[in-house]
Design an enzyme around this catalytic site. Sequence first.
Site: not given
Length: 249
Positions: A126, A153, A170
């Site tokens: 991530c 995250h 995202d």
Amino acid sequence: RNRIFDFERSITYGLQRVNRYDNVELKNKALSLIPPRPSEMNTHDYVKLLLKWFKNQFFCWCNQPKCPTCGQIAKQYIRQDKPTPNEKKYLCSRAEVYNCKQCNKEVRFPRYNDPYILLETRTGRCGEYANTFGCVLNAVGLKVRFVDNFEDHVWNEFYSDIEHRWIHVDSCEAAFDKPLLYEQGWGRVMTFILAHSKEGCYDVTPRYIKNWEVCKERRSNENERELNELLEGTNLSIQVNYNETTLNE
């Protein structure tokens, strides 16, 4: 016991990334790879197009690296190494080392933080996803933020001139404007969420929380005081530098 949050590291980590995005060589490299914007497409639809392209065609998730010799996945984790001098050039903080059973060789997975090299390797987790996608959004002329939530995250936001607000994106999930994804969808217990941009760093936690009053009970007065002091000092420094740059132009 109160949880310890390393706010200073988050701020340093976020600013280090967004401050690299305006490098001319980096922007040109990114633009050479990014799908062009159709003339009739609005900004929101273009960002959605970029999210799908990035997740499905451009970037690849890496739990274990591929062996460069045989192409098989090196599944056995051995250790964590300090970066080599060449890896350091691309802001590598550490390298994970795995063993390829097929070749009986060690395979390194450098955790690069420089989007220039990430545009070439096109792989990571991530952190690499958000860092590189932030570079992509900046290259196409959007204001971008790198968002860190202390729950393992990170993601991005971009500023919408259509709705005059910051919108959650995202690239790991190709998610657009789904700020409750982590708390309500993933079941994450959110406490502090910081957004970092070239213009400043901000506590954006309420945007990602359904019940702000419940969230505030998890935030100690000591944490609040430390964070507010760091944000105030950081943003003041950024504003002074912006003013000095403007005066010198």
